[in-house]
Motif scaffolding. Sequence first.
Motif, mmCIF file in Angstrom:
data_model
loop_
_atom_site.group_PDB
_atom_site.id
_atom_site.type_symbol
_atom_site.label_atom_id
_atom_site.label_comp_id
_atom_site.label_asym_id
_atom_site.label_seq_id
_atom_site.Cartn_x
_atom_site.Cartn_y
_atom_site.Cartn_z
ATOM 1 N N GLN A 21 0.745 -1.246 0.039
ATOM 2 C CA GLN A 21 -0.163 -0.105 -0.114
ATOM 3 C C GLN A 21 0.747 1.179 -0.127
ATOM 4 O OE1 GLN A 21 -0.281 -2.418 2.076
ATOM 5 N NE2 GLN A 21 -2.604 -2.769 2.744
ATOM 6 N N VAL A 22 2.015 1.064 0.649
ATOM 7 C CA VAL A 22 2.942 2.374 0.473
ATOM 8 C C VAL A 22 4.157 2.105 -0.175
ATOM 9 C CG1 VAL A 22 2.017 2.995 2.910
ATOM 10 C CG2 VAL A 22 3.954 1.553 2.646
ATOM 11 N N ASP A 23 4.221 0.992 -1.250
ATOM 12 C CA ASP A 23 5.295 1.088 -2.296
ATOM 13 C C ASP A 23 5.328 2.252 -3.378
ATOM 14 O OD1 ASP A 23 7.424 -0.153 -3.243
ATOM 15 O OD2 ASP A 23 6.663 -2.030 -3.585
ATOM 16 N N GLY A 24 6.292 2.606 -3.823
ATOM 17 C CA GLY A 24 6.291 3.648 -4.779
ATOM 18 C C GLY A 24 6.068 3.077 -6.329
ATOM 19 N N PHE A 25 5.141 3.640 -7.131
ATOM 20 C CA PHE A 25 5.086 3.093 -8.640
ATOM 21 C C PHE A 25 5.256 4.248 -9.524
ATOM 22 C CE2 PHE A 25 2.923 -0.028 -5.771
ATOM 23 C CZ PHE A 25 3.069 -1.050 -6.435
ATOM 24 N N ILE A 33 -2.313 4.591 -4.126
ATOM 25 C CA ILE A 33 -3.091 5.580 -3.135
ATOM 26 C C ILE A 33 -3.225 6.839 -3.822
ATOM 27 C CG2 ILE A 33 -3.872 6.157 -1.110
ATOM 28 C CD1 ILE A 33 -3.066 3.614 0.177
ATOM 29 N N ASP A 34 -1.828 7.402 -4.015
ATOM 30 C CA ASP A 34 -1.553 8.833 -4.390
ATOM 31 C C ASP A 34 -2.641 9.127 -5.627
ATOM 32 O OD1 ASP A 34 0.229 9.996 -2.459
ATOM 33 O OD2 ASP A 34 1.694 8.744 -3.235
ATOM 34 N N TYR A 35 -2.592 8.215 -6.477
ATOM 35 C CA TYR A 35 -3.116 8.545 -7.879
ATOM 36 C C TYR A 35 -4.815 8.395 -7.467
ATOM 37 C CZ TYR A 35 1.179 8.392 -10.098
ATOM 38 O OH TYR A 35 2.633 8.571 -10.700
ATOM 39 N N ILE A 51 -8.645 3.031 6.021
ATOM 40 C CA ILE A 51 -8.861 2.058 7.020
ATOM 41 C C ILE A 51 -7.513 1.327 7.091
ATOM 42 C CG2 ILE A 51 -10.137 -0.194 7.415
ATOM 43 C CD1 ILE A 51 -12.679 0.912 6.023
ATOM 44 N N ILE A 52 -7.063 1.249 8.273
ATOM 45 C CA ILE A 52 -5.661 0.577 8.607
ATOM 46 C C ILE A 52 -5.836 -0.148 9.952
ATOM 47 C CG2 ILE A 52 -4.437 2.243 7.109
ATOM 48 C CD1 ILE A 52 -3.792 3.766 9.628
ATOM 49 N N ARG A 53 -4.678 -0.872 10.057
ATOM 50 C CA ARG A 53 -4.315 -1.353 11.331
ATOM 51 C C ARG A 53 -3.902 -0.320 12.261
ATOM 52 N NH1 ARG A 53 -3.135 -6.942 11.725
ATOM 53 N NH2 ARG A 53 -4.057 -8.205 10.104
ATOM 54 N N GLU A 54 -4.152 0.082 13.273
ATOM 55 C CA GLU A 54 -3.853 1.041 14.301
ATOM 56 C C GLU A 54 -2.213 0.906 14.246
ATOM 57 O OE1 GLU A 54 -4.991 3.253 18.342
ATOM 58 O OE2 GLU A 54 -5.793 1.342 18.078
ATOM 59 N N GLU A 55 -1.449 -0.154 14.175
ATOM 60 C CA GLU A 55 -0.128 -0.129 14.413
ATOM 61 C C GLU A 55 0.529 0.314 13.202
ATOM 62 O OE1 GLU A 55 -1.123 -4.523 13.376
ATOM 63 O OE2 GLU A 55 -1.736 -3.024 14.412
ATOM 64 N N ASN A 59 3.140 5.225 10.339
ATOM 65 C CA ASN A 59 3.715 5.202 9.037
ATOM 66 C C ASN A 59 2.829 5.865 7.835
ATOM 67 O OD1 ASN A 59 5.210 4.281 7.006
ATOM 68 N ND2 ASN A 59 4.614 2.031 7.428
ATOM 69 N N PHE A 60 1.650 5.590 7.945
ATOM 70 C CA PHE A 60 0.510 6.210 6.705
ATOM 71 C C PHE A 60 0.720 7.509 7.265
ATOM 72 C CE2 PHE A 60 -2.248 3.775 4.228
ATOM 73 C CZ PHE A 60 -1.815 2.588 4.324
ATOM 74 N N LYS A 61 0.619 8.337 8.337
ATOM 75 C CA LYS A 61 0.281 9.810 8.514
ATOM 76 C C LYS A 61 1.624 10.230 8.049
ATOM 77 C CE LYS A 61 -2.886 9.697 12.134
ATOM 78 N NZ LYS A 61 -3.365 9.579 13.410
ATOM 79 N N ALA A 62 2.891 9.789 8.288
ATOM 80 C CA ALA A 62 4.082 10.354 7.940
ATOM 81 C C ALA A 62 3.997 10.505 6.459
ATOM 82 C CB ALA A 62 5.229 9.483 8.332
#
Length: 300
Positions: A21-25, A33-35, A51-55, A59-62
């Motif tokens: 989900q956070v890999d660059g393409f 997700i960016d697109y 919708i994510i796991r809390e842990e 990472n997502f916010k950063a």
Amino acid sequence: MKPTLLILAAGMASRYGSMKQVDGFGPNGETIIDYSIYDAIKAGFGKVSFIIREEFADNFKAIFEPKLKGRIETDYVFQSFDLKPFGIDKTIERAKPWGTAHAVLAARNQINEPFCVINADDFYGYDSFEKMAKFLTTEVKDDTYSLIGYQIDRTLSDYGSVSRGVCKVNDEGNMVEINERTEVYFKEDGSVAYKDTTGEHDLPSDTRVSMNFWGFTPAVFKQSEEMFRTFVDANENNPKSEFFIPLVADELIKAGTASFKVIPTGSKWFGVTYKEDKPIVQKSISDLVANGTYPANLWD
């Protein structure tokens, strides 16, 4: 009221071997997700909920907060194993949460406007977001939902068979049923077929399939919560069972509670299931940048 984009990003991405989900393409490391978010902002969505796991939250916010600040409102929904919020007073040991419709239910206290649901690791194309935004602002009702219907031949891989939710659509353009076909592929002549226990079956190349892009009002939370409790009761000893969105859609259609308009799109869908898919997705995005569909640096 502007609609909300709800992104299913709680999966473990086990087949991919990393947090896809956070890999660059994109050319500057943009994620898929960016697109999707870029297209959603352009189409008129007002908020994006992850919708994510809390842990995974930090990472997502950063990754997403710096680039989305001032562009669109952001929100985080946590999918967990805790069943008590749904009125289920038991603890059931599982390796992963209860599936996509359970993930949507996790957002029930945070979404109060029409919304759509998408997968984090699927590329849907602007046309789909534009059509969904129009549906969510002009047509959606508590008994009238939708899904984007992709043309099956625009969703297949050249690298083997895939699973697809094949939609049966009536003359009014509404879904009558959705059938999961687990082995869909291109034949040597370029036509489309699927295999099941009874053999090989041809499919017209313009058959509509669901790629998990659904439009709802918040009424769906109440409509599906009782279904979820029933599902958990029936599957507490089945650790791999999952409460999927098509199950909810199917029950709502059969009960006459809601219809699902199949919104056709000509967009090409692509996604990342395996590591081998990555260069293909990178090339597809690079072509879209070259033809001017997207800027080279998405958030500049």
